[in-house]
Design a protein around this motif. Structure first.
Motif, PDB file in Angstrom:
ATOM      1  N   LEU A  13       5.789  12.349  -7.682  1.00  0.00           N
ATOM      2  CA  LEU A  13       5.744  11.175  -6.810  1.00  0.00           C
ATOM      3  C   LEU A  13       5.105  11.496  -5.460  1.00  0.00           C
ATOM      4  O   LEU A  13       4.323  10.697  -4.929  1.00  0.00           O
ATOM      5  N   VAL A  14       5.426  12.661  -4.900  1.00  0.00           N
ATOM      6  CA  VAL A  14       4.817  13.065  -3.626  1.00  0.00           C
ATOM      7  C   VAL A  14       3.313  13.236  -3.796  1.00  0.00           C
ATOM      8  O   VAL A  14       2.531  12.826  -2.924  1.00  0.00           O
ATOM      9  N   LEU A  15       2.881  13.810  -4.909  1.00  0.00           N
ATOM     10  CA  LEU A  15       1.452  13.980  -5.166  1.00  0.00           C
ATOM     11  C   LEU A  15       0.752  12.629  -5.282  1.00  0.00           C
ATOM     12  O   LEU A  15      -0.327  12.428  -4.730  1.00  0.00           O
ATOM     13  N   ILE A  16       1.371  11.693  -5.988  1.00  0.00           N
ATOM     14  CA  ILE A  16       0.773  10.359  -6.146  1.00  0.00           C
ATOM     15  C   ILE A  16       0.667   9.651  -4.799  1.00  0.00           C
ATOM     16  O   ILE A  16      -0.364   9.052  -4.476  1.00  0.00           O
ATOM     17  N   ILE A  17       1.714   9.720  -3.993  1.00  0.00           N
ATOM     18  CA  ILE A  17       1.703   9.066  -2.675  1.00  0.00           C
ATOM     19  C   ILE A  17       0.656   9.709  -1.770  1.00  0.00           C
ATOM     20  O   ILE A  17      -0.085   9.014  -1.071  1.00  0.00           O
ATOM     21  N   ALA A  18       0.565  11.028  -1.788  1.00  0.00           N
ATOM     22  CA  ALA A  18      -0.420  11.720  -0.947  1.00  0.00           C
ATOM     23  C   ALA A  18      -1.841  11.380  -1.381  1.00  0.00           C
ATOM     24  O   ALA A  18      -2.716  11.136  -0.537  1.00  0.00           O
ATOM     25  N   LEU A  19      -2.089  11.336  -2.670  1.00  0.00           N
ATOM     26  CA  LEU A  19      -3.422  11.007  -3.178  1.00  0.00           C
ATOM     27  C   LEU A  19      -3.800   9.572  -2.829  1.00  0.00           C
ATOM     28  O   LEU A  19      -4.929   9.294  -2.433  1.00  0.00           O
ATOM     29  N   THR A  20      -2.853   8.668  -2.948  1.00  0.00           N
ATOM     30  CA  THR A  20      -3.116   7.268  -2.611  1.00  0.00           C
ATOM     31  C   THR A  20      -3.422   7.099  -1.129  1.00  0.00           C
ATOM     32  O   THR A  20      -4.358   6.386  -0.754  1.00  0.00           O
ATOM     33  N   ALA A  21      -2.642   7.746  -0.282  1.00  0.00           N
ATOM     34  CA  ALA A  21      -2.864   7.649   1.162  1.00  0.00           C
ATOM     35  C   ALA A  21      -4.210   8.255   1.546  1.00  0.00           C
ATOM     36  O   ALA A  21      -4.946   7.704   2.359  1.00  0.00           O
ATOM     37  N   TRP A  22      -4.563   9.382   0.948  1.00  0.00           N
ATOM     38  CA  TRP A  22      -5.831  10.031   1.263  1.00  0.00           C
ATOM     39  C   TRP A  22      -7.007   9.168   0.836  1.00  0.00           C
ATOM     40  O   TRP A  22      -7.975   8.996   1.574  1.00  0.00           O
ATOM     41  N   SER A  23      -6.940   8.587  -0.353  1.00  0.00           N
ATOM     42  CA  SER A  23      -8.055   7.774  -0.828  1.00  0.00           C
ATOM     43  C   SER A  23      -8.177   6.490  -0.011  1.00  0.00           C
ATOM     44  O   SER A  23      -9.273   5.996   0.220  1.00  0.00           O
ATOM     45  N   LYS A  24      -7.049   5.931   0.434  1.00  0.00           N
ATOM     46  CA  LYS A  24      -7.093   4.715   1.251  1.00  0.00           C
ATOM     47  C   LYS A  24      -7.722   5.011   2.611  1.00  0.00           C
ATOM     48  O   LYS A  24      -8.533   4.235   3.102  1.00  0.00           O
ATOM     49  N   LEU A  25      -7.374   6.137   3.209  1.00  0.00           N
ATOM     50  CA  LEU A  25      -7.955   6.491   4.501  1.00  0.00           C
ATOM     51  C   LEU A  25      -9.441   6.801   4.382  1.00  0.00           C
ATOM     52  O   LEU A  25     -10.208   6.537   5.288  1.00  0.00           O
ATOM     53  N   ARG A  26      -9.841   7.346   3.251  1.00  0.00           N
ATOM     54  CA  ARG A  26     -11.237   7.727   3.068  1.00  0.00           C
ATOM     55  C   ARG A  26     -12.131   6.503   2.943  1.00  0.00           C
ATOM     56  O   ARG A  26     -13.307   6.539   3.285  1.00  0.00           O
TER      57      ARG A  26
END
Length: 49
Positions: A13-26
């Motif tokens: 879950l932490v990996l999914i949240i981190a990946l989602t946040a990173w892609s949204k910021l990018r």
């Protein structure tokens, strides 16, 4: 408490949240921060039907 199964789920879950946040910021462009306002006569709620 934290069994290996629960630990794997939490890490996933932490990996999914981190990946989602990173892609949204990018994907944020410079125009995304400009205020988006409508003129009163162009607002759909105030137009005559």
């Amino acid at each position: 408490m934290l069994t290996p199964t629960r630990l794997k789920i939490v890490l996933l879950l932490v990996l999914i949240i981190a990946l989602t946040a990173w892609s949204k910021l990018r994907l944020i462009g410079p125009g995304d921060h400009e205020p988006q306002r409508w003129r009163v006569d162009e607002y759909p709620g105030f137009q005559k039907k």
